[in-house]
Motif scaffolding. Structure first.
Motif, PDB file in Angstrom:
ATOM      1  N   PRO A 168       9.189 -16.600   0.684  1.00  0.00           N
ATOM      2  CA  PRO A 168       8.315 -15.591   1.276  1.00  0.00           C
ATOM      3  C   PRO A 168       9.202 -14.841   2.166  1.00  0.00           C
ATOM      4  O   PRO A 168       9.944 -15.004   2.889  1.00  0.00           O
ATOM      5  CB  PRO A 168       7.135 -16.424   2.179  1.00  0.00           C
ATOM      6  CG  PRO A 168       7.975 -17.577   2.194  1.00  0.00           C
ATOM      7  CD  PRO A 168       8.853 -17.972   1.052  1.00  0.00           C
ATOM      8  N   ALA A 200       9.207 -10.969   4.914  1.00  0.00           N
ATOM      9  CA  ALA A 200       8.380  -9.968   5.190  1.00  0.00           C
ATOM     10  C   ALA A 200       9.172  -8.525   4.865  1.00  0.00           C
ATOM     11  O   ALA A 200      10.319  -8.397   5.209  1.00  0.00           O
ATOM     12  CB  ALA A 200       8.333  -9.981   6.886  1.00  0.00           C
ATOM     13  N   ASP A 213       6.409 -11.864  -5.575  1.00  0.00           N
ATOM     14  CA  ASP A 213       6.529 -12.171  -4.060  1.00  0.00           C
ATOM     15  C   ASP A 213       5.775 -12.930  -3.526  1.00  0.00           C
ATOM     16  O   ASP A 213       4.477 -13.073  -4.128  1.00  0.00           O
ATOM     17  CB  ASP A 213       6.451 -10.806  -3.386  1.00  0.00           C
ATOM     18  CG  ASP A 213       7.520  -9.794  -3.879  1.00  0.00           C
ATOM     19  OD1 ASP A 213       8.504 -10.323  -4.135  1.00  0.00           O
ATOM     20  OD2 ASP A 213       7.438  -8.644  -3.702  1.00  0.00           O
ATOM     21  N   SER A 214       6.141 -13.645  -2.546  1.00  0.00           N
ATOM     22  CA  SER A 214       5.213 -14.480  -1.831  1.00  0.00           C
ATOM     23  C   SER A 214       4.878 -14.272  -0.312  1.00  0.00           C
ATOM     24  O   SER A 214       4.305 -14.913   0.380  1.00  0.00           O
ATOM     25  CB  SER A 214       5.391 -16.053  -2.109  1.00  0.00           C
ATOM     26  OG  SER A 214       6.687 -16.282  -1.444  1.00  0.00           O
ATOM     27  N   GLY A 215       5.673 -13.289   0.231  1.00  0.00           N
ATOM     28  CA  GLY A 215       5.603 -12.795   1.667  1.00  0.00           C
ATOM     29  C   GLY A 215       4.496 -11.829   1.810  1.00  0.00           C
ATOM     30  O   GLY A 215       3.541 -11.625   1.113  1.00  0.00           O
ATOM     31  N   TYR A 216       4.768 -11.103   2.793  1.00  0.00           N
ATOM     32  CA  TYR A 216       3.783  -9.929   3.097  1.00  0.00           C
ATOM     33  C   TYR A 216       4.519  -8.793   3.639  1.00  0.00           C
ATOM     34  O   TYR A 216       5.504  -8.671   3.925  1.00  0.00           O
ATOM     35  CB  TYR A 216       2.818 -10.510   4.293  1.00  0.00           C
ATOM     36  CG  TYR A 216       3.336 -10.637   5.542  1.00  0.00           C
ATOM     37  CD1 TYR A 216       3.015  -9.514   6.625  1.00  0.00           C
ATOM     38  CD2 TYR A 216       4.105 -11.652   6.038  1.00  0.00           C
ATOM     39  CE1 TYR A 216       3.566  -9.732   7.880  1.00  0.00           C
ATOM     40  CE2 TYR A 216       4.557 -11.771   7.249  1.00  0.00           C
ATOM     41  CZ  TYR A 216       4.264 -10.833   8.148  1.00  0.00           C
ATOM     42  OH  TYR A 216       4.934 -10.922   9.428  1.00  0.00           O
ATOM     43  N   ASP A 217       3.552  -7.667   3.530  1.00  0.00           N
ATOM     44  CA  ASP A 217       4.145  -6.323   3.898  1.00  0.00           C
ATOM     45  C   ASP A 217       3.969  -6.275   5.514  1.00  0.00           C
ATOM     46  O   ASP A 217       2.717  -6.406   5.932  1.00  0.00           O
ATOM     47  CB  ASP A 217       3.417  -5.173   2.982  1.00  0.00           C
ATOM     48  CG  ASP A 217       3.641  -5.250   1.720  1.00  0.00           C
ATOM     49  OD1 ASP A 217       4.731  -5.943   1.241  1.00  0.00           O
ATOM     50  OD2 ASP A 217       2.764  -4.938   0.732  1.00  0.00           O
ATOM     51  N   ARG A 273       2.542 -16.206   9.568  1.00  0.00           N
ATOM     52  CA  ARG A 273       2.098 -15.414   8.400  1.00  0.00           C
ATOM     53  C   ARG A 273       2.747 -15.509   7.262  1.00  0.00           C
ATOM     54  O   ARG A 273       2.154 -15.456   6.371  1.00  0.00           O
ATOM     55  CB  ARG A 273       2.108 -13.888   9.047  1.00  0.00           C
ATOM     56  CG  ARG A 273       1.146 -13.544  10.251  1.00  0.00           C
ATOM     57  CD  ARG A 273       1.241 -11.739  10.600  1.00  0.00           C
ATOM     58  NE  ARG A 273       0.875 -11.162   9.593  1.00  0.00           N
ATOM     59  CZ  ARG A 273       0.711  -9.882   9.655  1.00  0.00           C
ATOM     60  NH1 ARG A 273       1.370  -9.399  10.907  1.00  0.00           N
ATOM     61  NH2 ARG A 273       0.480  -8.911   8.553  1.00  0.00           N
ATOM     62  N   SER A 326       0.983 -16.802   3.817  1.00  0.00           N
ATOM     63  CA  SER A 326       1.051 -15.924   2.643  1.00  0.00           C
ATOM     64  C   SER A 326       1.503 -16.602   1.468  1.00  0.00           C
ATOM     65  O   SER A 326       1.190 -16.464   0.389  1.00  0.00           O
ATOM     66  CB  SER A 326       2.019 -14.809   2.880  1.00  0.00           C
ATOM     67  OG  SER A 326       2.088 -13.972   1.952  1.00  0.00           O
ATOM     68  N   TRP A 327       2.595 -17.614   1.760  1.00  0.00           N
ATOM     69  CA  TRP A 327       3.113 -18.374   0.783  1.00  0.00           C
ATOM     70  C   TRP A 327       1.974 -19.305   0.049  1.00  0.00           C
ATOM     71  O   TRP A 327       1.790 -19.555  -1.171  1.00  0.00           O
ATOM     72  CB  TRP A 327       4.127 -19.008   1.048  1.00  0.00           C
ATOM     73  CG  TRP A 327       4.950 -19.726   0.150  1.00  0.00           C
ATOM     74  CD1 TRP A 327       5.704 -19.276  -0.996  1.00  0.00           C
ATOM     75  CD2 TRP A 327       4.756 -21.385  -0.567  1.00  0.00           C
ATOM     76  NE1 TRP A 327       6.366 -20.264  -2.033  1.00  0.00           N
ATOM     77  CE2 TRP A 327       5.477 -21.412  -1.611  1.00  0.00           C
ATOM     78  CE3 TRP A 327       3.721 -22.200  -0.182  1.00  0.00           C
ATOM     79  CZ2 TRP A 327       5.420 -22.683  -2.283  1.00  0.00           C
ATOM     80  CZ3 TRP A 327       3.940 -23.523  -0.853  1.00  0.00           C
ATOM     81  CH2 TRP A 327       4.631 -23.585  -2.006  1.00  0.00           C
ATOM     82  N   ARG A 381      -1.138 -19.103   0.175  1.00  0.00           N
ATOM     83  CA  ARG A 381      -2.178 -18.347  -0.668  1.00  0.00           C
ATOM     84  C   ARG A 381      -1.483 -17.833  -2.067  1.00  0.00           C
ATOM     85  O   ARG A 381      -2.193 -17.938  -3.283  1.00  0.00           O
ATOM     86  CB  ARG A 381      -2.549 -17.010  -0.049  1.00  0.00           C
ATOM     87  CG  ARG A 381      -3.527 -17.316   1.266  1.00  0.00           C
ATOM     88  CD  ARG A 381      -3.945 -15.963   1.566  1.00  0.00           C
ATOM     89  NE  ARG A 381      -2.961 -15.008   2.104  1.00  0.00           N
ATOM     90  CZ  ARG A 381      -2.813 -14.766   3.293  1.00  0.00           C
ATOM     91  NH1 ARG A 381      -3.480 -15.604   4.330  1.00  0.00           N
ATOM     92  NH2 ARG A 381      -1.889 -14.107   3.883  1.00  0.00           N
TER      93      ARG A 381
END
Length: 360
Positions: A119, A121, A220-224, A311, A315-316, A318
């Motif tokens: 993950p 960002a 991807d396992s992160g977030y924007d 976060r 995120s990972w 999920r």
């Protein structure tokens, strides 16, 4: 070429938060998320002794860093019913002259439906708005008002810095104008190099190459992170003081007392000795250095940057649960401190009813 330049520019601000060198040291090792059980990819070679003495900055390191072809650690197995996720833990720094034997990982990736990447960002801004931010990145590592390290850290800390700088960096006066967090990063990288260690992305890059070769999709396992005004964010950071003295001090201390432990940990990863990795005390430098940035007024004013670590973890989790439902077999990559550390991602999955088996 322009798109690649923009991606690098957008990543640089987040790179301040990730601190590629300083943020890689792991936290205090905690209990494993499950009782060890052998998996089909868990074979390991004998590791180093269970503990090694700390050394002074001017002492000769006791541990010889391993060389040649090494297996690395086995994988954790997460399962529910017939669906399985193989989780591989990366670590840095690693021995400079080690060659990772990825054959076990290649077999698991080849039979998987998906590879879940670690993950991260990611900053997302408009292309042309990103280009306008490029000039503001110049000088981002420097102290505000052209101050030097002597002006911003206590005298005893600066004396410690001067001794270690002479040993590992030499007569480079440019680093004296860096913020403490970045000066510490330069010092750490130089110290690791002299000790036969290095940060790098070779292991993750090898896994990506294996996935491409076997036509296994990578996810991807992160977030924007949505940045409304990246140029203002960088400008505010450049003009503001950051409370990074704790980070700087811990970095100096690590080169006195933790450098030997980093060599032992690197050997343990290379030899696949998970038991030893769990038994070692891990430095607190990562949290201290991340907190210096994440607790700054600039980060607090940027909603997208708040609670970044939590976060990323959520995120990972999920992404992992989604993959476990959709795929018969998934291969996932995490930093090893996120597997065996006190905030273990796998322990969270185990608490939700998944079976977690550890390599021996």
């Amino acid at each position: 070429m322009r798109k690649r330049t923009l991606r690098r520019a957008c990543a640089l601000w987040l790179g301040l938060l990730a601190l590629p060198a300083l943020a890689r040291s792991t936290d205090q090792a905690g209990p494993p998320p499950a009782q060890p059980a052998a998996t089909d990819a868990a074979a390991a070679q004998p590791g180093m002794p269970a503990s090694e003495p700390a050394i002074a900055a001017d002492a000769v390191p006791a541990t010889v860093v391993v060389e040649g072809r090494r297996p690395g650690p086995g994988v954790w197995k997460v399962s529910k019913g017939t669906h399985v996720m193989w989780v591989f833990g990366t670590y840095a720094p690693l021995p400079q002259k080690m060659q990772w034997d990825a054959s076990r990982v290649e077999r698991l990736v080849a039979k998987s439906d998906e590879v879940l990447m670690p993950p991260v960002a990611k900053a997302h801004i408009g292309f042309f708005r990103g280009l306008t931010a490029l000039p503001s990145l110049i000088g981002i590592k420097r102290n505000p008002d052209d101050a030097v390290l002597h002006d911003v850290v206590p005298a005893d800390v600066y004396a410690h810095w001067t001794t270690l700088k002479a040993k590992y960096i030499g007569d480079d006066d440019g680093v004296e104008r860096y913020r403490p967090v970045f000066a510490g990063e330069e010092l750490l990288l130089a110290g690791l190099k002299q000790s036969g260690l290095a940060y790098g992305s070779e292991v993750l890059g090898t896994i990506e190459d294996i996935a491409k070769k076997n036509k296994v999709r990578m996810s991807d396992s992160g977030y924007d992170v949505m940045l409304d005004d990246p140029r203002k964010l960088v400008r505010d950071f450049k003009n503001s003081q950051v409370d990074d003295l704790v980070c700087f001090t811990k970095t100096l201390d690590s080169l006195d007392i933790d450098l030997e432990t980093m060599r032992v940990r690197a050997n343990a990863w290379a030899n696949g000795d998970i038991g030893q990795i769990r038994g070692l005390n891990f430095a607190e430098r990562r949290d201290a250095c991340l907190d210096a940035i994440l607790n700054s007024s600039i980060a607090k004013d940027a909603a997208a940057l708040r609670q970044m670590r939590e976060r990323l973890r959520l995120s990972w989790l999920r992404a992992a649960e989604k993959a476990l439902v959709a795929n018969a077999s998934t291969f996932a990559v995490l930093e090893i401190q996120d597997i065996v550390g006190p905030t273990s991602y796998l322990a969270a999955l185990q608490a939700k009813g998944y079976t977690v088996e550890s390599p021996r």
